[in-house]
Design a protein around this motif. Structure first.
Motif, PDB file in Angstrom:
ATOM      1  N   SER A  33       0.819  -1.216   0.000  1.00 56.49           N
ATOM      2  CA  SER A  33       0.000   0.000   0.000  1.00 56.49           C
ATOM      3  C   SER A  33       0.847   1.256   0.000  1.00 56.49           C
ATOM      4  O   SER A  33       0.398   2.322  -0.418  1.00 56.49           O
ATOM      5  CB  SER A  33      -0.912   0.034   1.230  1.00 56.49           C
ATOM      6  OG  SER A  33      -1.896  -0.958   1.158  1.00 56.49           O
ATOM      7  N   THR A  34       2.075   1.148   0.537  1.00 51.12           N
ATOM      8  CA  THR A  34       2.916   2.339   0.684  1.00 51.12           C
ATOM      9  C   THR A  34       4.262   2.218  -0.012  1.00 51.12           C
ATOM     10  O   THR A  34       4.938   3.218  -0.231  1.00 51.12           O
ATOM     11  CB  THR A  34       3.204   2.598   2.178  1.00 51.12           C
ATOM     12  OG1 THR A  34       3.941   1.472   2.683  1.00 51.12           O
ATOM     13  CG2 THR A  34       1.928   2.780   2.970  1.00 51.12           C
ATOM     14  N   ALA A 318      -7.375   2.056  -3.150  1.00 52.68           N
ATOM     15  CA  ALA A 318      -6.704   2.827  -2.093  1.00 52.68           C
ATOM     16  C   ALA A 318      -5.992   1.854  -1.171  1.00 52.68           C
ATOM     17  O   ALA A 318      -6.092   0.636  -1.349  1.00 52.68           O
ATOM     18  CB  ALA A 318      -7.712   3.665  -1.316  1.00 52.68           C
ATOM     19  N   GLU A 319      -5.291   2.391  -0.178  1.00 52.62           N
ATOM     20  CA  GLU A 319      -4.524   1.540   0.717  1.00 52.62           C
ATOM     21  C   GLU A 319      -5.446   0.586   1.476  1.00 52.62           C
ATOM     22  O   GLU A 319      -6.618   0.889   1.716  1.00 52.62           O
ATOM     23  CB  GLU A 319      -3.670   2.367   1.679  1.00 52.62           C
ATOM     24  CG  GLU A 319      -4.424   3.299   2.596  1.00 52.62           C
ATOM     25  CD  GLU A 319      -4.576   4.700   1.994  1.00 52.62           C
ATOM     26  OE1 GLU A 319      -4.848   4.810   0.780  1.00 52.62           O
ATOM     27  OE2 GLU A 319      -4.458   5.678   2.751  1.00 52.62           O
ATOM     28  N   ALA A 324     -11.177   0.080   0.658  1.00 53.60           N
ATOM     29  CA  ALA A 324     -11.880   0.429  -0.579  1.00 53.60           C
ATOM     30  C   ALA A 324     -12.179  -0.852  -1.372  1.00 53.60           C
ATOM     31  O   ALA A 324     -11.880  -1.949  -0.914  1.00 53.60           O
ATOM     32  CB  ALA A 324     -10.993   1.370  -1.401  1.00 53.60           C
ATOM     33  N   ASN A 325     -12.752  -0.701  -2.578  1.00 53.80           N
ATOM     34  CA  ASN A 325     -13.056  -1.882  -3.394  1.00 53.80           C
ATOM     35  C   ASN A 325     -11.782  -2.663  -3.711  1.00 53.80           C
ATOM     36  O   ASN A 325     -11.774  -3.895  -3.710  1.00 53.80           O
ATOM     37  CB  ASN A 325     -13.702  -1.486  -4.731  1.00 53.80           C
ATOM     38  CG  ASN A 325     -14.842  -0.531  -4.557  1.00 53.80           C
ATOM     39  OD1 ASN A 325     -14.670   0.672  -4.734  1.00 53.80           O
ATOM     40  ND2 ASN A 325     -16.001  -1.047  -4.170  1.00 53.80           N
ATOM     41  N   LEU A 326     -10.727  -1.915  -4.025  1.00 53.60           N
ATOM     42  CA  LEU A 326      -9.464  -2.552  -4.381  1.00 53.60           C
ATOM     43  C   LEU A 326      -8.332  -1.977  -3.540  1.00 53.60           C
ATOM     44  O   LEU A 326      -8.316  -0.770  -3.272  1.00 53.60           O
ATOM     45  CB  LEU A 326      -9.082  -2.287  -5.847  1.00 53.60           C
ATOM     46  CG  LEU A 326      -9.875  -2.928  -6.962  1.00 53.60           C
ATOM     47  CD1 LEU A 326     -11.077  -2.070  -7.305  1.00 53.60           C
ATOM     48  CD2 LEU A 326      -9.012  -3.109  -8.187  1.00 53.60           C
ATOM     49  N   GLY A 327      -7.386  -2.846  -3.200  1.00 56.72           N
ATOM     50  CA  GLY A 327      -6.125  -2.386  -2.635  1.00 56.72           C
ATOM     51  C   GLY A 327      -5.110  -2.265  -3.757  1.00 56.72           C
ATOM     52  O   GLY A 327      -5.468  -2.302  -4.942  1.00 56.72           O
ATOM     53  N   PRO A 328      -3.839  -2.171  -3.396  1.00 56.72           N
ATOM     54  CA  PRO A 328      -2.793  -2.122  -4.411  1.00 56.72           C
ATOM     55  C   PRO A 328      -2.507  -3.518  -4.955  1.00 56.72           C
ATOM     56  O   PRO A 328      -2.999  -4.507  -4.411  1.00 56.72           O
ATOM     57  CB  PRO A 328      -1.588  -1.634  -3.609  1.00 56.72           C
ATOM     58  CG  PRO A 328      -1.825  -2.212  -2.242  1.00 56.72           C
ATOM     59  CD  PRO A 328      -3.311  -2.138  -2.022  1.00 56.72           C
ATOM     60  N   LEU A 329      -1.692  -3.612  -6.003  1.00 52.55           N
ATOM     61  CA  LEU A 329      -1.131  -4.895  -6.397  1.00 52.55           C
ATOM     62  C   LEU A 329       0.027  -5.202  -5.456  1.00 52.55           C
ATOM     63  O   LEU A 329       0.496  -4.337  -4.717  1.00 52.55           O
ATOM     64  CB  LEU A 329      -0.674  -4.855  -7.848  1.00 52.55           C
ATOM     65  CG  LEU A 329      -1.785  -4.545  -8.868  1.00 52.55           C
ATOM     66  CD1 LEU A 329      -1.243  -4.652 -10.286  1.00 52.55           C
ATOM     67  CD2 LEU A 329      -2.978  -5.467  -8.694  1.00 52.55           C
ATOM     68  N   ILE A 330       0.485  -6.439  -5.497  1.00 53.51           N
ATOM     69  CA  ILE A 330       1.459  -6.893  -4.491  1.00 53.51           C
ATOM     70  C   ILE A 330       2.808  -6.200  -4.614  1.00 53.51           C
ATOM     71  O   ILE A 330       3.495  -6.006  -3.610  1.00 53.51           O
ATOM     72  CB  ILE A 330       1.640  -8.433  -4.565  1.00 53.51           C
ATOM     73  CG1 ILE A 330       2.526  -8.951  -3.421  1.00 53.51           C
ATOM     74  CG2 ILE A 330       2.232  -8.858  -5.900  1.00 53.51           C
ATOM     75  CD1 ILE A 330       1.892  -8.969  -2.090  1.00 53.51           C
ATOM     76  N   SER A 331       3.203  -5.800  -5.817  1.00 55.32           N
ATOM     77  CA  SER A 331       4.574  -5.300  -5.988  1.00 55.32           C
ATOM     78  C   SER A 331       4.653  -4.406  -7.220  1.00 55.32           C
ATOM     79  O   SER A 331       3.771  -4.430  -8.097  1.00 55.32           O
ATOM     80  CB  SER A 331       5.538  -6.484  -6.172  1.00 55.32           C
ATOM     81  OG  SER A 331       5.167  -7.212  -7.333  1.00 55.32           O
ATOM     82  N   THR A 355     -11.053   4.311 -10.349  1.00 57.26           N
ATOM     83  CA  THR A 355     -10.199   5.434  -9.974  1.00 57.26           C
ATOM     84  C   THR A 355      -9.239   5.012  -8.873  1.00 57.26           C
ATOM     85  O   THR A 355      -9.634   4.294  -7.955  1.00 57.26           O
ATOM     86  CB  THR A 355     -11.078   6.562  -9.367  1.00 57.26           C
ATOM     87  OG1 THR A 355     -12.191   6.752 -10.221  1.00 57.26           O
ATOM     88  CG2 THR A 355     -10.309   7.851  -9.211  1.00 57.26           C
ATOM     89  N   VAL A 356      -8.009   5.478  -9.004  1.00 59.69           N
ATOM     90  CA  VAL A 356      -7.081   5.359  -7.874  1.00 59.69           C
ATOM     91  C   VAL A 356      -7.233   6.649  -7.078  1.00 59.69           C
ATOM     92  O   VAL A 356      -7.066   7.745  -7.634  1.00 59.69           O
ATOM     93  CB  VAL A 356      -5.623   5.197  -8.359  1.00 59.69           C
ATOM     94  CG1 VAL A 356      -4.672   5.167  -7.155  1.00 59.69           C
ATOM     95  CG2 VAL A 356      -5.472   3.928  -9.198  1.00 59.69           C
ATOM     96  N   LEU A 357      -7.596   6.538  -5.811  1.00 62.34           N
ATOM     97  CA  LEU A 357      -7.852   7.746  -5.026  1.00 62.34           C
ATOM     98  C   LEU A 357      -6.603   8.636  -4.998  1.00 62.34           C
ATOM     99  O   LEU A 357      -5.484   8.144  -4.819  1.00 62.34           O
ATOM    100  CB  LEU A 357      -8.282   7.382  -3.610  1.00 62.34           C
ATOM    101  CG  LEU A 357      -9.679   6.729  -3.535  1.00 62.34           C
ATOM    102  CD1 LEU A 357     -10.055   6.436  -2.093  1.00 62.34           C
ATOM    103  CD2 LEU A 357     -10.729   7.590  -4.208  1.00 62.34           C
ATOM    104  N   ALA A 358      -6.818   9.922  -5.192  1.00 64.10           N
ATOM    105  CA  ALA A 358      -5.693  10.852  -5.376  1.00 64.10           C
ATOM    106  C   ALA A 358      -4.763  10.869  -4.168  1.00 64.10           C
ATOM    107  O   ALA A 358      -3.554  11.078  -4.310  1.00 64.10           O
ATOM    108  CB  ALA A 358      -6.235  12.256  -5.634  1.00 64.10           C
ATOM    109  N   ASP A 359      -5.337  10.614  -2.972  1.00 63.00           N
ATOM    110  CA  ASP A 359      -4.480  10.674  -1.791  1.00 63.00           C
ATOM    111  C   ASP A 359      -3.962   9.304  -1.365  1.00 63.00           C
ATOM    112  O   ASP A 359      -3.444   9.144  -0.258  1.00 63.00           O
ATOM    113  CB  ASP A 359      -5.200  11.362  -0.638  1.00 63.00           C
ATOM    114  CG  ASP A 359      -6.520  10.674  -0.311  1.00 63.00           C
ATOM    115  OD1 ASP A 359      -6.941   9.787  -1.095  1.00 63.00           O
ATOM    116  OD2 ASP A 359      -7.123  11.005   0.722  1.00 63.00           O
ATOM    117  N   ALA A 360      -4.094   8.285  -2.245  1.00 59.88           N
ATOM    118  CA  ALA A 360      -3.477   6.988  -1.929  1.00 59.88           C
ATOM    119  C   ALA A 360      -1.957   7.188  -1.922  1.00 59.88           C
ATOM    120  O   ALA A 360      -1.438   7.979  -2.720  1.00 59.88           O
ATOM    121  CB  ALA A 360      -3.874   5.947  -2.969  1.00 59.88           C
ATOM    122  N   PRO A 361      -1.238   6.491  -1.022  1.00 60.80           N
ATOM    123  CA  PRO A 361       0.206   6.731  -0.901  1.00 60.80           C
ATOM    124  C   PRO A 361       0.929   6.585  -2.242  1.00 60.80           C
ATOM    125  O   PRO A 361       0.693   5.618  -2.983  1.00 60.80           O
ATOM    126  CB  PRO A 361       0.651   5.654   0.085  1.00 60.80           C
ATOM    127  CG  PRO A 361      -0.553   5.337   0.875  1.00 60.80           C
ATOM    128  CD  PRO A 361      -1.722   5.497  -0.054  1.00 60.80           C
TER     129      PRO A 361
END
Ligand code: NAD
Length: 483
Positions: A33-34, A318-319, A324-331, A355-361
């Motif tokens: 996520s970060t 988002a993180e 959210a509906n989706l998190g990040p991909l693994i890598s 959409t990827v939320l604008a404030d996602a890390p």
């Protein structure tokens, strides 16, 4: 999150002891996520695998080998209860390690507890047969553990895959060596600590994190391993099967998929819609049984694509902690793979995009969910496993055409049919090339009771359900001549 850990993530767990890997080497572990490093993990190597196999053999020759089936069931039940009690903590760990939204991570933890419960109940219900034979003979069969079982698992559903493979193997009395994925191994270690607390004897379960080419390859090549359960990519599956062939040991391969949902004109669209999209974007599309193809009959094609597109347009990435509906991909590597596929779809019509939320890390590995429409069945996006939140809609006219498209990839993991016509459902279920077929649903809630596995490039062998207990055991025939 680190303050919640009840185990040391930098160690291996062998013979009931938390120890440094033999060469004291470590690997970084990232929060997807970060993009930040959470901790380091052990970089287990051949010597550590060897120690784990020796410990497992010792367990079979010692206390664990003497457990009755009922006792094995009881310890599995205790493990399940501890997993359930720690479900929130396990979810938080998995969210940080895999980037999985918290609700989905908690579902995995509860599924792991349920696997333990199921295999606890099943452990003393696996029976042999008596076989009518010649006069003067009594013949019966015994179901016995293989011995030491090797378990190599991927990063996308560590808890569920531990449940279905380690749970079934332990129920049958095997002793396990688990090599979790280098990208996500914390819940495997957490599980080992809970199993220890529940009273699983030393050596019955050993966990050695490490790289695939090192610890993984050492496990598959080890002559002391009697069965290998591998879940992962087709390419590595081939290597695992070759290694198993050298030692002539059985192997279960749970590989990838390109699983279709087939929507007929007479389908109940309101019922189908949540599954059509949800079965792909769950875990950001990083699911072996993701339904990455939706085949839609012409009469409802435009309407279904429009409704799916609406749903896609509302999808947020988002993180993990934001759920959210989706998190990040693994890598970053997996993100690059998915973006490569998206580039190959540049000639296709994008029907909907999230959409990827604008404030996602900024350091997280986010990809917006994307639906492509009017995709030719032979297009690379309709043929290859993407392992990201990318779905294709393909129109068809007839039942025969739907079967040809559905069966027209190398994979055969899962398929579903949406139709109110019972006779058609039966015909389709017979003709679809897949290990699981769902009629008017997809996944049936993931039921631990339901045997799972593939054909073709999706692999072979079955895990989950009672069937897994046969896979994790060998049949012995005893023939007594008594006159
Ligand atoms: P991967 O094959 O790269 O890695 C899976 C595991 O294999 C990891 O633990 C890795 O360390 C290990 N490994 C890598 N090289 C090895 C080697 N040479 N010898 C032994 N082990 C080795 O897969 P991945 O990218 O982590 O996972 C994604 C794949 O897994 C996708 O194709 C997906 O469809 C598949 N998958 C299948 C199922 C299923 O049940 N069918 C479930 C989840 C994932």
């Amino acid at each position: 999150m680190l303050e919640r850990l009840w185990f040391d993530p930098t160690k291996i767990y062998v013979n009931g002891v938390w120890d440094w890997p033999r060469h004291y080497r470590q690997l970084p572990l990232e929060n997807p996520s970060t993009g930040e490093q959470i901790t380091t993990i052990a970089r287990g190597e051949a010597e550590d695998i060897d120690a784990a196999v020796t410990a497992a053999r010792g367990a079979l020759d010692g206390a664990w080998g003497r457990f009755t089936a009922t006792e094995r069931g009881r310890v599995l039940a205790r493990i399940g209860a501890l997993v359930a009690a720690r479900a929130d903590d396990l979810a938080a760990i998995e969210a940080a390690d895999v980037g999985k939204p918290l609700t989905q991570a908690k579902n995995d933890a509860l599924a792991l507890a349920r696997y333990m419960e199921f295999y606890a109940g099943a452990a003393d219900k696996v029976m042999g047969q008596t076989i009518p034979y010649l006069d003067g003979y009594t013949v019966y069969t015994l179901r016995e553990p293989h011995g030491v079982t090797g378990h190599i698992i991927p990063w996308n559903y560590p808890m569920q895959i531990i449940g279905r493979s380690v749970g079934a193997a332990l129920a049958m009395g095997n002793a396990c060596v688990l090599k979790p994925a280098e990208e996500a191994c914390l819940t495997a270690l957490a599980f080992a600590a809970l199993a220890d607390e529940a009273g699983l004897p030393p050596g019955a379960l050993n966990v050695v994190p490490g790289l695939g080419a090192e610890a993984g390859a050492a496990l598959t090549a080890h002559p002391g391993v009697n069965h290998i359960s591998f879940t992962g990519s087709v390419g590595v599956g081939r290597l695992v099967q070759k290694a198993a062939a050298e030692n002539v040991v059985p192997v279960t391969l749970e590989l990838g998929g390109k699983s279709p949902q087939i929507v007929f004109n007479d389908a109940d669209l309101d019922a189908a819609l949540p599954f059509l999209v949800g079965a792909c974007i769950q875990n950001a599309g990083q699911t072996c049984s993701a339904s990455s193809r939706v085949l839609i009959q012409r009469g409802v094609y435009d309407a279904v694509v429009a409704r799916m597109a609406d749903s896609y347009n509302g999808m947020m990435s988002a993180e993990a902690t934001r759920d959210a509906n989706l998190g990040p991909l693994i890598s970053a590597k997996q993100k690059a793979v998915v973006e490569g596929f998206l580039a190959k779809g540049a000639d296709l019509r994008v029907a909907g995009r999230g959409t990827v939320l604008a404030d996602a890390p900024a350091g997280g590995h986010y990809v917006a969910a994307t639906l492509f429409a009017d995709v030719p069945p032979t297009h690379v996006l309709a043929q290859e496993e993407i392992f990201g939140p990318v779905q294709v809609a393909i129109p068809f006219e007839t039942e025969d055409e739907a079967i040809a498209i559905a069966n027209g990839t190398g994979f055969g993991l899962v398929a579903s049919v949406w139709s109110e016509n019972g006779a058609r459902q039966m015909r389709m279920a017979k003709r679809l090339r897949a290990g699981q077929v769902f009629l008017n649903n997809y996944g049936a809630g993931g039921g631990v009771e339901l045997p799972f596995g593939g054909t073709g490039l999706s692999g072979h062998g079955r895990e989950k359900g009672f069937e897994a207990l046969y896979g994790f055991s060998a049949l012995k025939t005893v023939a007594a001549r008594h006159g």
